[in-house]
Motif scaffolding. Sequence first.
Motif, PDB file in Angstrom:
ATOM      1  N   ILE A   1       4.348  -4.254  -7.658  1.00 41.66           N
ATOM      2  CA  ILE A   1       3.480  -3.819  -6.560  1.00 41.66           C
ATOM      3  C   ILE A   1       2.183  -4.636  -6.573  1.00 41.66           C
ATOM      4  CG2 ILE A   1       2.160  -1.895  -5.623  1.00 41.66           C
ATOM      5  CD1 ILE A   1       4.327  -0.016  -6.658  1.00 41.66           C
ATOM      6  N   THR A   2       1.657  -4.909  -7.757  1.00 39.12           N
ATOM      7  CA  THR A   2       0.439  -5.718  -7.870  1.00 39.12           C
ATOM      8  C   THR A   2       0.674  -7.133  -7.363  1.00 39.12           C
ATOM      9  OG1 THR A   2      -0.166  -4.419  -9.816  1.00 39.12           O
ATOM     10  CG2 THR A   2      -1.344  -6.483  -9.468  1.00 39.12           C
ATOM     11  N   ILE A   3       1.796  -7.729  -7.745  1.00 37.79           N
ATOM     12  CA  ILE A   3       2.123  -9.088  -7.301  1.00 37.79           C
ATOM     13  C   ILE A   3       2.321  -9.113  -5.791  1.00 37.79           C
ATOM     14  CG2 ILE A   3       3.885 -10.894  -7.408  1.00 37.79           C
ATOM     15  CD1 ILE A   3       4.204 -10.218 -10.377  1.00 37.79           C
ATOM     16  N   GLU A   4       2.991  -8.103  -5.239  1.00 38.57           N
ATOM     17  CA  GLU A   4       3.203  -8.046  -3.794  1.00 38.57           C
ATOM     18  C   GLU A   4       1.871  -7.923  -3.049  1.00 38.57           C
ATOM     19  OE1 GLU A   4       5.726  -5.544  -0.457  1.00 38.57           O
ATOM     20  OE2 GLU A   4       5.463  -4.694  -2.458  1.00 38.57           O
ATOM     21  N   THR A   5       0.931  -7.149  -3.588  1.00 37.41           N
ATOM     22  CA  THR A   5      -0.379  -6.991  -2.958  1.00 37.41           C
ATOM     23  C   THR A   5      -1.146  -8.306  -2.948  1.00 37.41           C
ATOM     24  OG1 THR A   5      -0.443  -4.703  -3.714  1.00 37.41           O
ATOM     25  CG2 THR A   5      -2.524  -5.674  -3.003  1.00 37.41           C
ATOM     26  N   VAL A   6      -1.164  -8.993  -4.070  1.00 41.16           N
ATOM     27  CA  VAL A   6      -1.880 -10.267  -4.160  1.00 41.16           C
ATOM     28  C   VAL A   6      -1.235 -11.309  -3.248  1.00 41.16           C
ATOM     29  CG1 VAL A   6      -2.464 -12.177  -5.714  1.00 41.16           C
ATOM     30  CG2 VAL A   6      -2.773  -9.826  -6.460  1.00 41.16           C
TER      31      VAL A   6
ATOM     32  N   CYS B   1       0.837  -1.211   0.000  1.00 41.21           N
ATOM     33  CA  CYS B   1       0.000   0.000   0.000  1.00 41.21           C
ATOM     34  C   CYS B   1       0.869   1.258   0.000  1.00 41.21           C
ATOM     35  CB  CYS B   1      -0.936   0.006   1.200  1.00 41.21           C
ATOM     36  SG  CYS B   1      -2.234  -1.224   1.101  1.00 41.21           S
ATOM     37  N   TYR B   2       1.922   1.238   0.789  1.00 43.44           N
ATOM     38  CA  TYR B   2       2.838   2.388   0.825  1.00 43.44           C
ATOM     39  C   TYR B   2       3.522   2.575  -0.524  1.00 43.44           C
ATOM     40  CZ  TYR B   2       6.670   5.417   2.230  1.00 43.44           C
ATOM     41  OH  TYR B   2       7.559   6.452   2.321  1.00 43.44           O
ATOM     42  N   SER B   3       3.925   1.481  -1.146  1.00 46.26           N
ATOM     43  CA  SER B   3       4.576   1.572  -2.456  1.00 46.26           C
ATOM     44  C   SER B   3       3.615   2.123  -3.506  1.00 46.26           C
ATOM     45  CB  SER B   3       5.078   0.192  -2.898  1.00 46.26           C
ATOM     46  OG  SER B   3       6.038  -0.294  -1.997  1.00 46.26           O
ATOM     47  N   ALA B   4       2.356   1.692  -3.464  1.00 42.36           N
ATOM     48  CA  ALA B   4       1.374   2.201  -4.425  1.00 42.36           C
ATOM     49  C   ALA B   4       1.116   3.691  -4.212  1.00 42.36           C
ATOM     50  CB  ALA B   4       0.071   1.411  -4.300  1.00 42.36           C
ATOM     51  N   GLN B   5       1.067   4.106  -2.954  1.00 42.01           N
ATOM     52  CA  GLN B   5       0.861   5.523  -2.661  1.00 42.01           C
ATOM     53  C   GLN B   5       2.050   6.349  -3.132  1.00 42.01           C
ATOM     54  OE1 GLN B   5       2.395   7.614  -0.125  1.00 42.01           O
ATOM     55  NE2 GLN B   5       1.006   9.307  -0.553  1.00 42.01           N
ATOM     56  N   GLU B   6       3.265   5.886  -2.899  1.00 42.86           N
ATOM     57  CA  GLU B   6       4.466   6.586  -3.359  1.00 42.86           C
ATOM     58  C   GLU B   6       4.505   6.671  -4.884  1.00 42.86           C
ATOM     59  OE1 GLU B   6       7.172   8.174  -1.903  1.00 42.86           O
ATOM     60  OE2 GLU B   6       5.840   8.148  -0.155  1.00 42.86           O
ATOM     61  N   PHE B   7       4.118   5.591  -5.549  1.00 41.87           N
ATOM     62  CA  PHE B   7       4.111   5.594  -7.009  1.00 41.87           C
ATOM     63  C   PHE B   7       3.126   6.627  -7.539  1.00 41.87           C
ATOM     64  CE2 PHE B   7       2.393   4.102 -11.050  1.00 41.87           C
ATOM     65  CZ  PHE B   7       3.548   4.066 -11.805  1.00 41.87           C
ATOM     66  N   SER B   8       1.920   6.674  -6.940  1.00 39.65           N
ATOM     67  CA  SER B   8       0.934   7.653  -7.429  1.00 39.65           C
ATOM     68  C   SER B   8       1.373   9.085  -7.122  1.00 39.65           C
ATOM     69  CB  SER B   8      -0.437   7.375  -6.810  1.00 39.65           C
ATOM     70  OG  SER B   8      -0.408   7.610  -5.427  1.00 39.65           O
ATOM     71  N   THR B   9       2.069   9.294  -6.004  1.00 36.53           N
ATOM     72  CA  THR B   9       2.575  10.629  -5.681  1.00 36.53           C
ATOM     73  C   THR B   9       3.651  11.046  -6.681  1.00 36.53           C
ATOM     74  OG1 THR B   9       2.141  10.246  -3.347  1.00 36.53           O
ATOM     75  CG2 THR B   9       3.626  12.039  -3.871  1.00 36.53           C
TER      76      THR B   9
END
Length: 137
Positions: free
Chosen positions: A49-54, A20-28
């Motif tokens: 990031i998608t693979i890590e989330t799943v 979640c933190y990585s996805a937020q950083e990427f969108s920022t």
Amino acid sequence: MTWISKLTTAFGLLLLAHSCYSAQEFSTLQSYRSSGTLQIAPAALPVDITIETVAALLIASLGLVLGTQQLKPIQWHVWAGKIEREGAGGANDADGKTNKDYVRHPFRFLETRPGFVDIRQQRKTFGDWVRDGGNTK
């Protein structure tokens, strides 16, 4: 919950928080990048990031499933028969504590109820009583 299931659940939740933190950083970073003079099309979320989330969701779910207690039988007579055979030990949960809905002898009410009534015998007895004029013997 056993310590293995707690550890697995905690690891899965830690991975989920990281993704979640990585996805937020990427969108920022994408918003800073597109705020410049060049209009760049928004990029999709990276595959890692998608693979890590799943993977995090699967690991956390596995830990939660490992920590659940054993299911009780759906049919009441199967559960009651197990308790009658094993006693109080048949109603223990995963931690070894007796469940709050444990009843000592589940068929106790069946053994203490009155027997069947023989209507024909009672009718004959009543008929004899009426023929005798209602006198008690």
